[in-house]
Design a protein around this motif. Structure first.
Motif, short mmCIF file in Angstrom:
data_model
loop_
_atom_site.label_atom_id
_atom_site.label_comp_id
_atom_site.label_asym_id
_atom_site.label_seq_id
_atom_site.Cartn_x
_atom_site.Cartn_y
_atom_site.Cartn_z
N MET A 149 -54.75 21.54 -22.87
CA MET A 149 -53.71 20.59 -23.22
C MET A 149 -54.39 19.39 -23.87
O MET A 149 -55.51 19.02 -23.50
CB MET A 149 -52.95 20.13 -21.98
N GLY A 150 -53.71 18.79 -24.82
CA GLY A 150 -54.34 17.68 -25.52
C GLY A 150 -53.35 16.63 -25.97
O GLY A 150 -52.13 16.79 -25.84
N TRP A 151 -53.90 15.54 -26.47
CA TRP A 151 -53.13 14.45 -27.06
C TRP A 151 -53.65 14.21 -28.48
O TRP A 151 -54.86 14.19 -28.72
CB TRP A 151 -53.27 13.17 -26.25
N ALA A 204 -57.63 13.44 -27.35
CA ALA A 204 -58.27 13.88 -26.12
C ALA A 204 -57.76 15.27 -25.75
O ALA A 204 -56.67 15.67 -26.17
CB ALA A 204 -57.99 12.91 -24.97
N LEU A 205 -58.58 15.99 -24.95
CA LEU A 205 -58.24 17.35 -24.56
C LEU A 205 -58.81 17.64 -23.19
O LEU A 205 -59.88 17.14 -22.84
CB LEU A 205 -58.82 18.32 -25.60
N VAL A 206 -58.08 18.46 -22.40
CA VAL A 206 -58.58 18.92 -21.11
C VAL A 206 -58.34 20.43 -21.01
O VAL A 206 -57.26 20.91 -21.34
CB VAL A 206 -57.90 18.17 -19.93
N ASN A 207 -59.37 21.14 -20.60
CA ASN A 207 -59.23 22.59 -20.39
C ASN A 207 -58.58 22.84 -19.04
O ASN A 207 -58.90 22.18 -18.05
CB ASN A 207 -60.61 23.25 -20.41
N TRP A 208 -57.68 23.84 -19.00
CA TRP A 208 -57.05 24.17 -17.73
C TRP A 208 -58.06 24.77 -16.76
O TRP A 208 -58.02 24.47 -15.57
CB TRP A 208 -55.90 25.15 -17.94
N ARG A 245 -55.06 15.97 -15.60
CA ARG A 245 -53.96 16.90 -15.38
C ARG A 245 -53.60 16.95 -13.90
O ARG A 245 -54.46 16.73 -13.04
CB ARG A 245 -54.34 18.29 -15.87
N ASP A 246 -52.34 17.20 -13.64
CA ASP A 246 -51.85 17.39 -12.28
C ASP A 246 -51.22 18.77 -12.23
O ASP A 246 -50.09 18.95 -12.70
CB ASP A 246 -50.84 16.30 -11.93
#
Length: 123
Positions: free
Chosen positions: A34-36, A49-53, A72-73
């Motif tokens: 997921m990213g912005w 920005a990005l975060v891997n699940w 992430r939550d």
């Protein structure tokens, strides 16, 4: 049906903070990241920005490193972007995105977009 719904934008003074939220539903949770992204008037949409699940690895654009934090939550199916020390040049429409980790390289790796939320940094 896939949905990404952003919230939390608004007007803030330089040096202030905002937290954006992206509530996800549907098959987005089968995506790998997921990213912005953001898009200022007259400019192309750019990665923020990005975060891997899996693993939770994060990536940031150089322009926001040290000021923005993505998180992430899993329980709430929500991704956040905490923005501190905001500058006028951070003014843009911010978009939540679902796709692959390659999103940080190009928007062609984005599978789904949110509708966007306006962030304005001005005194």
């Amino acid at each position: 049906q896939v949905q990404l719904v952003e919230s939390g934008g608004g007007l803030v003074q330089p040096g202030g903070s905002l937290r954006l939220s992206c509530a996800t539903s549907g098959r987005t949770f089968s995506s790998r990241a997921m990213g912005w992204f953001r898009q200022a008037p007259g400019k192309e949409r750019e990665f923020v920005a990005l975060v891997n699940w899996v693993g939770g690895t994060t990536y940031y654009a150089d322009s926001v490193k040290g000021r923005f934090t993505i998180a992430r939550d899993d329980a709430k199916n929500t991704v956040y972007l905490q923005m501190n020390s905001l500058k006028p040049e951070d003014t843009a429409v911010y978009y939540c995105a679902s796709g692959t980790p390659a999103m940080r390289i190009g928007i062609q790796s984005v599978n789904y977009w949110g509708q966007g939320t306006q962030v304005t940094v001005s005194s």
